[in-house]
Design an enzyme around this catalytic site. Structure first.
Site, short mmCIF file in Angstrom:
data_model
loop_
_atom_site.label_atom_id
_atom_site.label_comp_id
_atom_site.label_asym_id
_atom_site.label_seq_id
_atom_site.Cartn_x
_atom_site.Cartn_y
_atom_site.Cartn_z
N LYS A 186 40.47 36.91 35.16
CA LYS A 186 41.09 38.05 34.50
C LYS A 186 40.91 39.23 35.42
CE LYS A 186 40.71 42.10 32.75
NZ LYS A 186 39.99 43.27 33.26
N THR A 197 33.04 40.39 40.76
CA THR A 197 34.41 40.80 40.52
C THR A 197 34.71 40.78 39.04
OG1 THR A 197 36.73 40.34 40.92
CG2 THR A 197 35.30 38.46 40.74
N ASN A 429 48.41 53.38 33.10
CA ASN A 429 47.07 53.97 33.02
C ASN A 429 47.00 55.40 32.51
OD1 ASN A 429 45.20 51.87 33.89
ND2 ASN A 429 46.51 51.84 35.71
#
Lengths: 434, 434
Positions: A186, A197, A429
């Site tokens: 993901k 990560t 975003n």
């Protein structure tokens, strides 16, 4: 690889998705209303369960100084003799929320009770909005449905269940010695891992010892997940977990290490290719550096330069910004390198050599065409509110903009993989949580 | 300060723009076709000329490892006994272009010939596209018109002449002891200066010695131009020049230093406020740090976080990204600080304390309203090609999003000034050169 459509890509994913022997996964959806924002939200709960608790597990976590509660708990779990389940949720990352550790532990305890495990044998992971509290009550209520759905055929439901802003699930597999290494990832934003990560789960039925797995995982991560960046924002929840069910004997450690590396490399590239708003993947190969830290620093400086990212997005070979980004890192590092032999090329076309640019209007045209060939998709017109949405839900190809920077002063090399910067990233975003 | 319209703002600029005694400025426009891209382009040539060559000059330049030819020449000029003119062009930055130093020197020689100076008394500056060659022939042809236009009344033509993607000219002045310190700045993108900045010219008629000026300029730059960032891309051409004509005696060095600092502070904030696509200025005040490097690093990490920038742009108080950006820097720095006393607030409202977020739906609402109050402008609908253009050509106010981060472990402090990230930035930079 190329994919002509979403169904083409999903078909390929299905072909990759057979679970290694000795694992089951299950998922369920649930609704809740966050304490912080009075809007109904949805979450997926995912379980990854080895048939028997295994001692052969390894994990790496973010170096962010404000890690999530699951990372704090995960670090403690590394000392446990065995792991019997992983429980993952999306939508809320459970970072620095009041009572966050207690909330995650309560969830682990409930998972353990339903699966006949010790609470300390359950590893939690959470991803999503930072700051919100985990809706533990709603999650406990949904847990039986997740357990009910456990099956041993396909990892695809788990690869889909852990998604947030990802456009498509990510699975990589290597078949080896009668068994397999299969990983899912993901991650689409807040990506510049450091020693770990996003969320990655790697399952194998190949027998590999606990110590060997813990030695090999950081090596595989070093030039794969730790070599990518989407937006330079290293997450508070980065986690890589590897588990072996130990059902297939007789694989050599070298061969296993190679398979593990290959799965990590594929997933890492998938994460960038599916990065928020990414139109172009760029591979920045730095060679001739005095050491790996400099090679990595130069590569990251290019891949993270907002201006170079925008130019790549616009199929505009604005190589001045490439040189600026290289010079920014090297100038600030204060190494005083002799850069007279520095050479830069894009797609094999030399653009900088002997201290000066090598471009004319023909090279400009060919570079622009090369950028266009590497494009994953073009923007569609924004909606009435000026919001841009990606036009794909699958990766049409795996081409990248290949950038080579030979500093000409040493023998060290490192390759960074990054993406461009687009309107879709801003739209995604500017109001991510709504 | 608030400005209701462009003419309001221009009126204020005019009131600031009287040149200090002993200086003249001149500008002219010219057309040319770059070798690299066969499209007609326009350039402005600007001259800044003290009445008599002066020994009292100082300059700071970028630390980028691939500096422009004018920076290479400018560094040499620091050793010259006197400076008699500055010649500035926009549109082409003359960085690593073949024969770039020779091109700039040819321009200096021509300026010197027309003004009765030595070529070594002329300082060149160039800003604009990196990689293109300076169109020297066209510039030499336009030079007489620039000389013809020299006048001693207003610095406004020079402030306008050096603009590239700036939406409006930037001028700051402090009147002192019968004289003045007056500065102008160009800079809207590729801005994270290191020991210098974009293009800045500061003129004064106050008498100040060469050595004193060279001691005071770096101090004034340290927490002004070196404390700002728009996109973390440190330019290849950053230059700050200060010149005194020495026509007004009797000012104390302390008072001069203060005026110089005030002019630098005002211009630095102007550069951010007029940054490419900037909707919100943010002021990130870091206190309680173990040393200034950490305070600066944390501030830069927040101001340069793409995800936090997008959230601010969307008036979305996504404070998880604020904490993530702080933690990214501190985690990677590996300092092992005890962050139990770390405290963060936005607009005076506490959002993080005692290791956990302090938010509820009421705080969320008030924060979002606070962001809205600090907004410089809202996006207008993009055109048919999805291109966003800023809706203002003046700064409507000087409010900022005030972010306070007290690390609680030491006594050092540093304040970074940055901007948000918007669709207008992407539109501006995806095809900047066209």
């Amino acid at each position: 690889m190329q994919f002509a459509s979403e169904s083409d890509h999903r078909q390929w994913l299905s072909a990759q998705s057979a679970l290694p022997r000795g694992f089951r996964v299950g998922t369920t959806r649930l609704s809740f209303t966050p304490v912080e924002v009075s809007k109904p939200s949805a979450m997926t709960l995912t379980l990854i369960v080895p048939e028997r608790p295994t001692a052969a597990f390894a994990a790496l976590f973010t170096r962010n100084a404000f890690p999530g509660a699951p990372v704090l708990i995960g670090r403690r779990r590394l000392a446990e003799p065995r792991l019997g389940a992983v429980v993952v949720n999306n939508k809320v990352s459970n970072v620095c929320a009041p009572g966050g550790v207690e909330a995650s532990e309560a969830l682990c305890a409930a998972v353990a009770a339903q699966l006949g495990l010790q609470p300390s044998e359950v590893l939690p992971s959470s991803t999503g909005v930072i700051g919100w509290r985990l809706p533990v009550e709603a999650m406990l209520g949904a847990l039986p449905a997740a357990v009910e759905s456990l099956q041993g055929r396909s990892i695809l439901p788990a690869a889909t269940g852990i998604m947030t802003t990802d456009l498509y699930p990510k699975i990589r597999r290597v078949d080896l010695g009668g068994g397999a290494v299969v990983g899912i990832a993901k991650g689409a934003g807040m990506i510049e891992p450091n020693l770990a990560t996003m969320l990655v789960y790697i399952l194998t039925d190949l027998t590999i010892g606990r110590e060997a797995l813990r030695r090999l995982l950081p090596v595989a991560v070093g030039d794969t997940f730790n070599a990518i960046t989407i937006d330079s924002d290293q997450s508070t929840s980065d986690t890589v977990v590897a588990l072996s069910s130990g059902q297939v004997d007789g694989v050599a450690e070298d061969a296993f290490a190679e398979a593990l590396h290959q799965v990590c490399r594929g997933l890492a590239e998938d994460v960038v290719r599916n990065g928020e708003g990414v139109h172009h993947v760029m591979r920045v190969a730095v060679t001739g550096a005095p050491d790996i830290a400099v090679a990595r620093g130069v590569g990251k400086s290019v891949a993270n330069s907002p201006l170079f990212q925008c130019a790549v997005c616009g199929n505009d070979p604005n190589i001045g910004r490439l040189v600026c980004a290289v010079g920014k890192y090297l100038g600030n590092a204060g190494l005083g390198l002799d850069l007279g032999r520095c050479r830069m090329s894009i797609g094999g076309m030399a653009v900088f050599e002997g201290g000066a640019f090598r471009i004319d209007s023909d090279t400009e045209r060919r570079l622009s065409e090369y950028f266009r060939q590497a494009e994953l998709y073009q923007s569609a017109a924004p909606d009435g509110r000026g919001v841009f949405k990606p036009t794909i839900s699958w990766p049409p190809h795996e081409r990248a903009v290949e950038i080579a920077i030979d500093l000409g002063v040493g023998a060290a090399a490192f390759t960074v993989i990054g993406g461009d910067r687009s309107h879709e990233y801003i739209s995604e975003n500017a109001d991510y949580r709504s």
